[in-house]
Design an enzyme around this catalytic site. Structure first.
Site: not given
Length: 106
Positions: A22-24, A42, A47, A74
């Site tokens: 995921t991006g982070t 996320g 996800d 989420h």
């Protein structure tokens, strides 16, 4: 996750594992020196993007660490990822101990 990657970098490199995150998590992994294909973060359905890869047969294992003591906005999306992995018989680890077992089984 980054600490886990650092502690197991030899195993990850030896098995020639391609990281998708995921991006982070992907950004943090890149800062630590790992190459990762980044999905959205996320809460912005990253996800779900990983789940789609699982459903398409493009992902063979998922390591998705989450804090079991924290509430996640989420949570529904995380449960969806767990379900997709179960439906498609793809192993998923949500803790360091399980992730290490999966990596060592390669």
């Amino acid at each position: 996750m980054v600490q886990f990657l650092n502690e197991n970098s030899d195993l990850l490199q030896h098995e020639n594992i391609k990281l998708i995150a995921t991006g982070t998590a992907g950004s943090k992994a890149e800062i630590a020196g790992f190459k990762a294909q980044k999905m959205l973060c996320g809460p912005m359905v990253g996800d779900a993007q990983i789940a789609a890869r699982v459903a398409e047969g493009k992902t063979k294992m998922v390591l998705f660490f989450k804090d079991p003591l924290a509430s996640h906005a989420h949570e529904v999306d995380i449960n969806m990822l767990l379900r997709v992995c179960d439906v498609h018989n793809v192993p998923i680890a949500t803790s360091e101990a399980t992730a290490l077992l999966l990596l060592k089984s390669l």
